[in-house]
Design a protein around this motif. Structure first.
Motif, PDB file in Angstrom:
ATOM      1  N   SER A  45     -86.442-166.131 -83.335  1.00 13.13           N
ATOM      2  CA  SER A  45     -85.215-165.358 -82.990  1.00 13.13           C
ATOM      3  C   SER A  45     -85.353-165.039 -81.490  1.00 13.13           C
ATOM      4  O   SER A  45     -84.155-164.972 -80.886  1.00 13.13           O
ATOM      5  CB  SER A  45     -85.589-163.980 -83.659  1.00 13.13           C
ATOM      6  OG  SER A  45     -85.868-164.070 -84.949  1.00 13.13           O
ATOM      7  N   ARG A  69     -84.032-153.962 -94.231  1.00 15.60           N
ATOM      8  CA  ARG A  69     -83.714-154.185 -92.688  1.00 15.60           C
ATOM      9  C   ARG A  69     -84.724-153.576 -91.770  1.00 15.60           C
ATOM     10  O   ARG A  69     -85.274-152.507 -92.222  1.00 15.60           O
ATOM     11  CB  ARG A  69     -82.312-153.489 -92.593  1.00 15.60           C
ATOM     12  CG  ARG A  69     -81.519-153.563 -91.480  1.00 15.60           C
ATOM     13  CD  ARG A  69     -80.051-153.672 -91.812  1.00 15.60           C
ATOM     14  NE  ARG A  69     -79.729-152.413 -92.184  1.00 15.60           N
ATOM     15  CZ  ARG A  69     -79.257-151.226 -91.574  1.00 15.60           C
ATOM     16  NH1 ARG A  69     -79.106-151.193 -90.370  1.00 15.60           N
ATOM     17  NH2 ARG A  69     -79.028-150.136 -92.238  1.00 15.60           N
ATOM     18  N   GLU A  73     -82.213-153.974 -86.629  1.00 10.30           N
ATOM     19  CA  GLU A  73     -81.420-154.979 -86.961  1.00 10.30           C
ATOM     20  C   GLU A  73     -80.081-154.516 -87.695  1.00 10.30           C
ATOM     21  O   GLU A  73     -80.070-153.450 -88.146  1.00 10.30           O
ATOM     22  CB  GLU A  73     -82.108-155.690 -88.382  1.00 10.30           C
ATOM     23  CG  GLU A  73     -83.343-156.650 -87.787  1.00 10.30           C
ATOM     24  CD  GLU A  73     -83.934-157.372 -88.990  1.00 10.30           C
ATOM     25  OE1 GLU A  73     -84.631-158.513 -88.837  1.00 10.30           O
ATOM     26  OE2 GLU A  73     -84.098-156.766 -90.098  1.00 10.30           O
ATOM     27  N   ASN A  78     -77.792-159.724 -87.844  1.00 14.97           N
ATOM     28  CA  ASN A  78     -79.364-160.485 -88.133  1.00 14.97           C
ATOM     29  C   ASN A  78     -79.022-161.134 -89.417  1.00 14.97           C
ATOM     30  O   ASN A  78     -79.553-162.191 -89.560  1.00 14.97           O
ATOM     31  CB  ASN A  78     -80.067-159.437 -87.840  1.00 14.97           C
ATOM     32  CG  ASN A  78     -80.099-158.545 -86.516  1.00 14.97           C
ATOM     33  OD1 ASN A  78     -79.676-157.438 -86.506  1.00 14.97           O
ATOM     34  ND2 ASN A  78     -80.704-159.246 -85.373  1.00 14.97           N
ATOM     35  N   TYR A  79     -78.700-160.443 -90.336  1.00 13.73           N
ATOM     36  CA  TYR A  79     -78.496-160.812 -91.727  1.00 13.73           C
ATOM     37  C   TYR A  79     -77.464-160.104 -92.293  1.00 13.73           C
ATOM     38  O   TYR A  79     -76.928-159.058 -91.864  1.00 13.73           O
ATOM     39  CB  TYR A  79     -80.035-160.625 -92.641  1.00 13.73           C
ATOM     40  CG  TYR A  79     -81.057-161.622 -92.080  1.00 13.73           C
ATOM     41  CD1 TYR A  79     -81.155-162.749 -92.548  1.00 13.73           C
ATOM     42  CD2 TYR A  79     -82.020-161.012 -91.390  1.00 13.73           C
ATOM     43  CE1 TYR A  79     -82.069-163.559 -92.530  1.00 13.73           C
ATOM     44  CE2 TYR A  79     -83.215-162.061 -90.948  1.00 13.73           C
ATOM     45  CZ  TYR A  79     -83.297-163.105 -91.797  1.00 13.73           C
ATOM     46  OH  TYR A  79     -84.345-163.910 -91.425  1.00 13.73           O
TER      47      TYR A  79
END
Ligand SMILES: Nc1nc2c(ncn2[C@@H]2O[C@H](COP(=O)(O)OP(=O)(O)O)[C@@H](O)[C@H]2O)c(=O)[nH]1
Ligand SMILES: Nc1ncnc2c1ncn2[C@@H]1O[C@H](COP(=O)(O)OP(=O)(O)O)[C@@H](O)[C@H]1O
Length: 241
Positions: A45, A69, A73, A78-79
């Motif tokens: 990352s 999470r 984040e 991030n996702y």
């Protein structure tokens, strides 16, 4: 739930935008698919954040995951944080290009956006685990041309330091990641290139030079990049100790 990432995940995803003729504006060129993998805590990352500052136009795939999470984040950045039920629905609908279970959670790459970008002639970067990288390699349409890059730690002790120093996991989760790391490091030779993350800007530059370079043929000699230096995998032992 138990979506098996074995045969199912490796199965052909079916027709999609990647099967279409490429766009006329890009002279029929498809984008290139880059995959970055490496053990948890190696600095993926961190290096990617640096890389994206150097290559602001680079399109990066946001994965879906069932893990919780972490502080700081952001959902969708991030996702995409999903429930296990929603993840299972995406698997059943063949909406994931690849997916895997890692340290007790599911992770996957949404298929449609990746295929659309590639068909439009844009390069695409995935940051995924080794199991996912293997699935990309086996992909009937994208696998042969994909460029697989392994981000390696300078040593296993340094990897442990980074992972524990990050402080985002409890001791059990850290142990699970370190156990997975040994297997992941052993898989380094399956990758087209290795970039050693000793220094973040140097590792990011190593990635930039790989992405700017000619597309290597699958199966060609792999190279190790540490900042500016290159050489074969054989010149450096894997960081298993
Ligand atoms: N197969 C696969 N792995 C992923 C995906 N997204 C992230 N990962 C990997 O899942 C592992 C765990 O990620 P994460 O929970 O964010 O932990 P971290 O890598 O320690 O920060 C890492 O190896 C990631 O590269 C994905 O879409 N597919
Ligand atoms: N080259 C480096 N030297 C020292 N520390 C690093 C380096 N690269 C990353 N780190 C640190 O290691 C920890 C793990 O990095 P991170 O990017 O979260 O790894 P990953 O995404 O691979 O799990 C973070 O605390 C980060 O600041």
């Amino acid at each position: 739930m138990n979506p098996s990432p074995g045969a199912d995940a490796g199965a052909p995803p079916g027709p999609g935008p990647a099967d279409r003729a490429a766009c006329p504006e890009t002279d029929g060129r498809r984008g290139r698919l880059f995959v970055l993998s490496g053990p948890s805590g190696v600095g993926k990352s961190t290096v990617l954040a640096h890389l994206r500052r150097e290559l602001p136009g680079l399109w990066y795939s946001v994965s879906v995951t069932t893990r919780s999470r972490r502080p700081g984040e952001r959902d969708g950045v991030n996702y995409l944080f999903l429930t296990e039920d929603r993840f299972r629905e995406m698997v059943a609908a063949h909406d994931l290009l690849e997916y895997a279970r890692f340290a007790g959670h599911w992770y996957g790459t949404p298929r449609g956006p990746v295929e659309e970008r590639l068909a439009a002639g844009e390069d695409v970067l995935l940051e995924i685990d080794v199991q996912g990288a293997r699935q990309v390699r086996r992909h009937p349409d994208l696998g042969a041309a994909a460029v697989l890059v392994f981000l390696a730690p300078p040593s296993f002790a340094e990897l442990e330091r980074r992972l524990t120093g990050r402080g985002t996991e409890d001791p059990a989760a850290t142990e699970a990641r370190l156990a997975a790391a040994r297997d992941e490091i052993a898989a380094e030779r399956e990758f087209d290139h290795t970039v050693v993350n000793t220094d973040v800007p140097a590792a990011a530059r190593g990635l930039v030079s790989l992405m700017a370079g000619p597309h290597p043929a699958a199966g060609s000699d792999a190279a190790v990049v540490d900042g500016a230096s290159t050489g074969g995998h054989g010149s450096r032992p894997p960081a298993t100790s």
